[in-house]
Scaffold this active site. Structure first.
Site, short mmCIF file in Angstrom:
data_model
loop_
_atom_site.label_atom_id
_atom_site.label_comp_id
_atom_site.label_asym_id
_atom_site.label_seq_id
_atom_site.Cartn_x
_atom_site.Cartn_y
_atom_site.Cartn_z
N VAL A 142 -0.11 4.90 0.00
CA VAL A 142 -1.23 5.84 0.05
C VAL A 142 -0.72 7.20 0.51
CG1 VAL A 142 -3.43 6.32 1.21
CG2 VAL A 142 -2.93 4.01 0.41
N ASP B 155 7.34 1.18 3.64
CA ASP B 155 8.48 1.96 4.16
C ASP B 155 9.63 1.04 4.58
OD1 ASP B 155 6.83 1.01 6.15
OD2 ASP B 155 6.95 2.80 7.39
N PHE C 107 0.85 -1.19 0.00
CA PHE C 107 0.00 0.00 0.00
C PHE C 107 0.88 1.23 0.00
CE2 PHE C 107 -4.37 -1.44 0.68
CZ PHE C 107 -4.14 -2.80 0.74
N ALA D 122 11.49 -7.20 15.14
CA ALA D 122 12.89 -6.94 15.49
C ALA D 122 13.05 -6.45 16.93
CB ALA D 122 13.48 -5.93 14.51
N GLU E 113 -1.93 -4.62 13.55
CA GLU E 113 -0.88 -5.50 14.10
C GLU E 113 -1.37 -6.25 15.34
OE1 GLU E 113 3.49 -4.88 13.77
OE2 GLU E 113 3.24 -4.25 15.86
#
Ligand SMILES: *[C@@H]1O[C@H](CO)[C@@H](O)[C@H](O)[C@H]1NC(C)=O
Ligand SMILES: *[C@@H]1O[C@H](CO)[C@@H](O)[C@H](O)[C@H]1NC(C)=O
Length: 253
Positions: free
Chosen positions: A25, A116, A23, A137, A204
């Site tokens: 946007v 990203d 995505f 992470a 998430e």
């Protein structure tokens, strides 16, 4: 820790095909999409047929990337929701709808990525599996009580005691499993809206609840989505994908 040729040969023999959804946007498109796509062409599932599905409200601005043979890019227009939390949560519905209308007919595997990020090393067929999740992470060595699960019993994402903390920046699997995941998360997001609650980390949190109940069959190490700001970790031998710098104050407004 694995033989890349073994996985590549197996998937070429099985004619594995991969759809990657991403995505881009609003301002995320200009900020990240070119780097994401050009680096994916260098490292993501090389040798396999891959189609990128770019979901965006700015279809005219999708960059013209040159793609290797057997690789394609499709642009799917979407509406931009005003709150970034809604952009993030509504992607579950868009993924499910697109699997139903198109992906299920052409691809064995579907992988869903945040934009990203930048590929830095091999992200190959070893990452394919029936149901694939990524260890976050920041939490792969943490105690369970430190995980940022949703701890509000009113939310469908509520977890009292879990096991792993997964990162929603990457998930995947067979199209049927990814559709099941996206449908389940979307339903729970909508039920939360009806009860006027929003999970702590939005989609998430719902993804973590889903994978707690429906265990993934393949677990990717944080090598597959590393945050360089954590610094050097001997566990991380190869950085395969890295978080791009996040500019939330600029991008999320
Ligand atoms: C892969 O494709 C080839 C050529 O079309 C075909 O002969 C083979 O049976 C396919 N393999 C599988 C596992 O579907
Ligand atoms: C994209 O680039 C290719 C070659 O680099 C060119 O042939 C094609 O016309 C370009 N498409 C657009 C829409 O600019």
């Amino acid at each position: 820790m694995f033989d890349p040729q073994f996985f590549d040969q197996k998937h070429i023999q099985e004619n594995s095909t991969v759809a990657l959804t991403v995505f881009a946007v609003g301002r995320y498109l200009d900020a990240y999409l070119t780097t994401f796509l050009t680096s994916a062409e260098q490292h993501f599932m090389l040798g396999l047929p891959v189609t990128y599905y770019v979901f965006t409200d700015l279809p005219d601005r999708v960059p013209n990337i040159s793609l290797a043979p057997q690789r394609h890019l499709k642009v799917v227009p979407v509406v931009k929701h005003s709150r970034w939390q809604d952009v993030s949560m509504m992607r579950m519905k868009t993924i499910s709808d697109t699997i139903e209308s198109e992906l299920r007919h052409h691809f064995r595997y579907v992988f869903c990525f945040d934009v990203d990020q930048e590929f830095k090393g091999r992200f190959g067929s070893e990452a394919l599996g029936d149901s694939v999740a990524l260890l976050h992470a920041h939490f792969y060595k943490s105690q369970e009580r430190k995980f940022t699960y949703d701890r509000n019993p009113k939310s469908k994402a509520f977890i009292a005691t879990g096991d792993f903390y997964y990162h929603a920046a990457i998930f995947g699997g067979t199209w049927a499993n990814v559709k099941h995941l996206a449908d389940a998360c979307y339903l729970n997001i909508m039920l939360d809206k009806q009860s006027n609650v929003e999970a702590l980390w939005h989609d998430e949190s719902h993804l973590n609840k889903y994978f707690l109940i429906h265990k993934p069959s393949r677990l990717l190490s944080p090598e597959y989505c590393w945050d360089l700001s954590i610094g050097h970790e001997p566990d991380i031998r190869i950085i395969r994908l890295k978080w791009a710098p996040k500019h939330y104050e600029k991008l999320r407004t």
